[in-house]
Design a protein around this motif. Structure first.
Motif, short mmCIF file in Angstrom:
data_model
loop_
_atom_site.label_atom_id
_atom_site.label_comp_id
_atom_site.label_asym_id
_atom_site.label_seq_id
_atom_site.Cartn_x
_atom_site.Cartn_y
_atom_site.Cartn_z
N ARG A 66 0.85 -1.19 0.00
CA ARG A 66 0.00 0.00 0.00
C ARG A 66 0.89 1.24 0.00
O ARG A 66 2.08 1.18 0.27
N LEU A 67 0.27 2.37 -0.28
CA LEU A 67 1.02 3.62 -0.32
C LEU A 67 1.41 4.09 1.07
O LEU A 67 0.60 4.01 2.01
N GLY A 68 2.62 4.57 1.18
CA GLY A 68 3.09 5.20 2.41
C GLY A 68 3.36 6.67 2.15
O GLY A 68 3.01 7.22 1.10
N PHE A 69 3.99 7.32 3.13
CA PHE A 69 4.32 8.74 3.00
C PHE A 69 5.80 8.94 3.30
O PHE A 69 6.39 8.21 4.11
N ALA A 70 6.38 9.93 2.67
CA ALA A 70 7.78 10.26 2.94
C ALA A 70 8.07 11.66 2.42
O ALA A 70 7.34 12.20 1.58
N GLU A 71 9.15 12.25 2.93
CA GLU A 71 9.64 13.49 2.36
C GLU A 71 10.28 13.19 1.00
O GLU A 71 10.75 12.06 0.77
N PRO A 72 10.31 14.15 0.07
CA PRO A 72 10.89 13.88 -1.25
C PRO A 72 12.30 13.30 -1.19
O PRO A 72 12.65 12.39 -1.94
N GLU A 73 13.12 13.84 -0.28
CA GLU A 73 14.51 13.38 -0.19
C GLU A 73 14.60 11.89 0.17
O GLU A 73 15.56 11.22 -0.20
N ASP A 127 13.18 20.79 -3.44
CA ASP A 127 12.72 21.98 -4.16
C ASP A 127 11.47 21.70 -4.98
O ASP A 127 10.76 22.63 -5.38
N VAL A 128 11.21 20.42 -5.26
CA VAL A 128 10.02 20.07 -6.03
C VAL A 128 8.75 20.56 -5.34
O VAL A 128 7.79 20.98 -6.00
N ILE A 129 8.76 20.57 -4.02
CA ILE A 129 7.59 21.05 -3.28
C ILE A 129 7.33 22.51 -3.61
O ILE A 129 6.21 22.91 -3.93
N TYR A 130 8.38 23.29 -3.54
CA TYR A 130 8.26 24.72 -3.83
C TYR A 130 7.82 24.96 -5.26
O TYR A 130 6.94 25.81 -5.53
N VAL A 176 4.02 8.64 -0.90
CA VAL A 176 3.41 9.92 -1.25
C VAL A 176 4.34 11.03 -0.77
O VAL A 176 4.64 11.13 0.42
N ILE A 177 4.78 11.85 -1.69
CA ILE A 177 5.68 12.96 -1.31
C ILE A 177 4.99 14.31 -1.44
O ILE A 177 5.54 15.33 -1.02
N TYR A 178 3.81 14.29 -2.03
CA TYR A 178 3.07 15.55 -2.20
C TYR A 178 1.59 15.23 -2.20
O TYR A 178 1.12 14.38 -2.96
N ASP A 179 0.83 15.95 -1.37
CA ASP A 179 -0.62 15.73 -1.27
C ASP A 179 -1.25 17.04 -0.80
O ASP A 179 -1.32 17.30 0.40
N LYS A 180 -1.65 17.87 -1.75
CA LYS A 180 -2.14 19.20 -1.39
C LYS A 180 -3.34 19.59 -2.24
O LYS A 180 -3.56 19.06 -3.34
N ASP A 224 12.15 16.54 -13.11
CA ASP A 224 13.38 17.33 -12.88
C ASP A 224 13.92 17.15 -11.46
O ASP A 224 15.12 17.33 -11.23
N ALA A 225 13.04 16.82 -10.53
CA ALA A 225 13.44 16.72 -9.12
C ALA A 225 14.11 15.39 -8.78
O ALA A 225 14.69 15.24 -7.71
N ILE A 226 14.02 14.42 -9.69
CA ILE A 226 14.57 13.09 -9.39
C ILE A 226 16.09 13.14 -9.41
O ILE A 226 16.70 13.52 -10.41
N VAL A 227 16.69 12.76 -8.29
CA VAL A 227 18.14 12.76 -8.16
C VAL A 227 18.70 11.35 -8.35
O VAL A 227 19.69 11.14 -9.03
N ASN A 228 18.07 10.37 -7.72
CA ASN A 228 18.51 8.98 -7.90
C ASN A 228 17.36 8.03 -7.64
O ASN A 228 16.31 8.42 -7.22
#
Length: 955
Positions: free
Chosen positions: A566-573, A580-583, A611-615, A951-955
């Motif tokens: 199931r889906l969990g939650f985390a900060e983008p990093e 910066d993707v949030i901004y 989930v890294i963004y839910d607004k 663009d925000a994907i680092v790895n």
């Protein structure tokens, strides 16, 4: 006689060389030349100055900075311990102080849980107690490497960590959360892993607090604690981790201010000033060759009994190499020099310590000193990879102690009633929000056990024990009221207890009737994300209790819990994305609102199952009276295709009931005598069958100039002839569905080239509803929405939800002549009674993200296999050359991007990228009040947000 002295000198040199090579700092002969040259060039005062490390602050005034600068310049001190609190200022001060230093300074910090222990705005790693629960010591080493890198960036050479005190006393006021636990082996292994990680980055580790501060009930900052154990116990518990770290090559050991009668009989002499403990035991018996450093000499455990300056001399005389946090450097130096001049301390003893310090400086690279650069410092200290690691550490620490009847993860989400009860009054809102993502959850505040009857009708009660995360030293104890509530609720309901704090809180807590007990060690958004994930199966829990709590809960206790995708939650990093993707998404979304592209919108973004963004942004309409929320329900328009009809067709393929190269007539006999009979299902789904792009069915039943309905078709009341509800007080004749089908089946075909058409979905709907004798809504609910926990998804939402939950769409001026609120915007779907294959579904971004994640998971979600991955691959792959469509799904023209999704007329989009493990859902009501507002599409707001995610994907 000369021959004797020559032999003696030779043997002494050999012994000295061997001793140097046994040092944890030894590099090579070039190092030793540098050390000897520096040592020989120093005056006695400068040599003694190297023994001192004093406290420096980045948040004090100019007078303090000048004082430190003068100590560096005039007293030639060997190093600094930076205490707090500004990283940029600390770098500037390090450069300033090193500029006047004859030999570069050793820069130390207390960074037990990273530099954030002393610096603001820097990533904070878990407290040691949580680290002690982790079973993969490679992760702990990774933490050491990461903290080493951050230390390098700050010019910090010396981390006064790890704490390897074995915390056998739950009442310990100063160690507690700073310890890896009560098991000797686990404490030692964690300490070695942390040390080895820092060692890779040439950062010195200092094991503390020798000879063991774990079984004390007082704080050496204020008094001198007593450790009264016999030698056997000391060797097997308190001293054992230090011995293991010595054998592993630890660079330094910090000596505590303790009374240990077995080792030092004189009660007036603390361990930090005891020659028996430091020289006889640590150096000679335990054969430690690294740096020995005192705990802070300003602590009352030692400072009360000895004047400043004198304590420095006593500490050096006892065998310490470094005098930490000296309060009187000048006096201390004078007293040490006096003892050297009088012969009480030999110069060989001084040389031993000073050369060790110089070897350490060379080892960490201070022989070639470079000023620090503060450009991008804060960004570097908070790099994505560090936050990703931190999330991984907390996740691996999650510990389930009890799980009767396999209560968690909660598998069946259909028709369950869940309550959440927060206790202890620390921050809990994030946890509550995360729980609600999976199921509707009622927040029930209870102040005493007498109120638990409020919960009697709930299937599950989740209790959150939220302790303060302000410092590692806060009390773990919970109130009597909380204890009573937990006991009473557990006796009445199936209860899940989540503890966000020290496991010692369980010491006198009755959980005999509590079904599930979980420990997450700290009360943070991150641990609350993880807790919700463990309860609902977004992630596994493999941590083990790091301490003996009481007779019931012992070191190593755990119940392993596996996630069910199931889906969990985390900060983008935490999932390899730049924060910066949030901004950027915020900016784009707000711009869409400000520029009038849509009154309101929802966005959910997911990476790697988190989930890294839910607004939500804006208002429900252009009147701007009511703000939207993430729980509002939108008309998703053509996204209905990929969330209702297509998954049902995929299920047919998964079950072997159809394949895409069948003719239409094989599943829809009424097509037999038409020009549609031999159309391949694949052609229809890829919009390459030559079907007309659109038929305005409603136009035959209404005067579109004035939106007057023809009475041949409509009635204001529902009756046998007019059973199909279009909107409030508008009902259409029951034969209209056959009329629509005939219009489609007998329409002329065009060339077989890509041209988007809704019409095939009317045909697929007819096939599915005829075969299963159920409407599309019922089929989708049973097959997908219920098992996925999509509680807010339905056709004809007014039948299930209040109007306040539903976002209004367009003002229909050509057909229904009203504001559409809870009724489908698409006219064709409206004539089908609101249930159509191409449109009519209402949902939230949260709900749709679950279905999109199911696709990404290869057809599995919540532990249930819903579709075969082969079927998903068949529908989402490229179908025809020159056509970017999959079978029903939209794709990008870029063939290197294997993403798939769909957009909707009302301003919606769903997107799944299996390569990047990305899910994106955008819902809006851009058609409010008019369908003519096209700026959402023209300015590519949806696409720009998707690109920001890439663009925000680092790895």
């Amino acid at each position: 006689m000369k021959k004797f002295f020559a032999v003696f000198t030779f043997l002494f040199l050999i012994q000295s060389i061997n001793a140097q090579q046994d040092s944890p700092f030894y590099v090579d002969s070039l190092q030793m030349k540098w050390v000897n040259d520096k040592y020989n060039a120093m005056t006695l005062e400068e040599k003694v100055g190297q023994l001192f490390i004093v406290a420096a602050y980045s948040n004090k005034d100019a007078a303090h900075e000048l004082e430190i600068e003068n100590l560096v310049k005039t007293e030639a001190i060997g190093g600094l311990i930076f205490m707090q609190d500004d990283a940029l200022k600390q770098v500037d001060l390090t450069n300033r102080y090193n500029k006047v230093a004859k030999i570069p300074l050793l820069i130390g910090m207390d960074a037990e849980w990273g530099l954030a222990m002393r610096l603001k705005d820097v990533t904070r790693y878990p407290w040691a107690m949580g680290i002690g629960a982790i079973q993969d010591n490679n992760l702990v080493k990774e933490m050491g490497v990461a903290i080493g890198e951050q230390s390098n960036r700050m010019g910090v050479n010396f981390n006064f960590a790890p704490v390897v005190d074995v915390n056998t006393n739950p009442k310990n006021p100063i160690i507690g959360n700073r310890s890896y636990g009560s098991d000797v082996s686990n404490v030692a292994q964690k300490g070695i892993a942390y040390m080895n990680g820092m060692k890779e980055k040439k950062v010195l580790a200092s094991a503390k607090h020798f000879p063991g501060h774990g079984d004390t009930s007082t704080d050496s900052h204020y008094t001198m604690p007593v450790v009264g154990h016999d030698l056997q116990r000391l060797n097997s518990v308190e001293l054992a981790p230090f011995k293991q770290l010595i054998d592993a090559g630890v660079a330094s050991i910090m000596v505590a201010h303790l009374s240990v009668p077995t080792l030092e009989p004189d009660p007036k002499i603390p361990s930090s000033l005891s020659k028996k403990i430091i020289t006889d035991l640590l150096k000679n018996q335990m054969n430690f060759k690294g740096l020995i450093i005192t705990d802070a000499l300003n602590m009352d455990g030692v400072a009360k009994a000895y004047p400043a300056g004198e304590v420095d001399a006593l500490a050096f005389e006892a065998g310490n190499d470094i005098l930490l946090f000296s309060q009187a450097v000048k006096t201390g130096k004078e007293k040490i020099i006096a003892k050297i001049n009088s012969g009480e301390i030999t110069e060989e003893r001084l040389a031993e310590s000073v050369k060790k310090i110089l070897m350490a400086k060379y080892y960490v690279g201070l022989n070639i000193y470079k000023p620090l650069d503060n450009k991008n410092l804060i960004q570097d200290l908070n790099h994505v990879k560090y936050k990703e690691l931190i999330a991984k550490l907390y996740e691996n620490a999650a510990t389930v102690l009890k799980n009767e009847e396999n209560l968690i993860p909660i598998k069946n989400l259909d028709k369950i009633k869940v309550a959440y009860v927060p206790l202890e009054e620390a921050e809990y809102q994030n946890f509550y929000d995360r729980l609600q993502f999976h199921v509707p959850v009622d927040l029930v505040n209870i102040k005493s056990a007498s109120e638990v009857s409020k919960l009697k009708d709930y299937d599950y009660v989740i209790i959150g024990l939220h302790k303060s995360n302000e410092t590692a030293y806060k009390s773990y104890k919970i109130s009597d009221a909380s204890k009573s509530i937990i006991k009473s609720v557990s006796a009445q309901n199936s209860t899940i207890l989540s503890l966000f704090g020290s496991p010692y809180a369980l010491m006198d807590l009755d959980v005999s009737q509590t079904k599930s007990v979980l420990v997450f060690y700290q009360n943070l958004n991150t641990t609350q994300d993880i807790a919700a994930g463990v309860i609902f199966g977004a992630m596994s829990a493999n941590g083990k209790l790091p301490v003996d709590v009481n007779d019931q809960w012992k070191f190593g206790n755990s119940v392993s819990i596996s996630g069910i995708q199931r889906l969990g939650f985390a900060e983008p990093e935490a999932v390899g994305m730049n924060a910066d993707v949030i901004y950027k998404i915020d900016q784009i979304a707000q711009s869409a609102i400000d520029q009038g592209a849509t009154p309101g919108l929802q966005i959910v973004a997911i990476r790697k199952g988190k989930v890294i963004y839910d607004k939500a942004f804006g208002y429900e309409s252009t009147e701007r009276k009511k703000k939207v929320s993430t729980k509002d329900i939108y008309d998703v328009a053509s996204v209905t295709k990929v969330t209702a009809t297509l998954p049902l067709l995929m299920k047919e393929v998964s079950d072997g009931a159809m394949h895409l190269d069948q003719n239409l007539s094989s599943i829809l006999p009424r097509a037999n005598s038409t020009n549609k009979a031999n159309l391949k299902l694949r052609e229809i789904l890829a919009h390459q069958a030559g079907l007309p792009p659109w038929i305005g069915f409603y136009k035959e039943s209404v005067n579109v100039k004035n939106a007057r309905l023809y009475l041949d078709y409509y009635s204001r009341k529902q009756d046998e002839e007019h059973p199909i509800k279009v909107t409030d007080n508008i009902y259409i004749i029951g034969s209209i569905k056959d009329t629509i089908m005939d219009d489609i089946l007998y329409a002329p075909l065009g060339a077989k080239k890509y041209e988007y058409s809704d019409l095939g979905y009317y045909l697929f709907q007819d096939y599915l509803e005829t075969k299963y004798e159920k409407n599309l809504d019922s089929l989708a609910q049973e097959s997908f929405y219920k098992p996925l926990g999509m509680y807010s998804t339905a056709y004809n939402p007014l039948d299930k939800f209040s109007k306040d939950q539903i976002i209004p769409t367009a003002k229909d001026r050509t057909y229904r002549n009203q504001l559409l609120h809870g009724y489908v915007q698409d006219e064709g779907a409206a004539m089908m009674g609101g249930i159509a294959g191409h449109a009519g579904l209402f949902s939230t971004a949260q709900d749709l993200s679950k279905m999109m994640q199911m696709y990404l998971n290869g057809g599995t979600y919540g532990g249930v296999k819903i579709l075969n991955p082969e079927a998903i691959n068949e529908f989402t792959k490229d179908q025809y050359s020159g056509n970017r469509r999959g079978a029903g799904f939209d794709k990008l023209a870029d063939k290197n991007n294997h993403g798939f999704g769909h957009t909707g007329f009302t301003g919606t989009m769903v997107w799944v990228d299996p390569d990047k493990q990305l899910v994106y859902v955008f819902l809006s009501n851009r058609v409010n009040p008019s369908v003519d507002n096209n700026s959402l599409a023209n300015k590519k707001y949806r696409e720009n947000i998707r690109q920001a995610l890439y663009d925000a994907i680092v790895n």
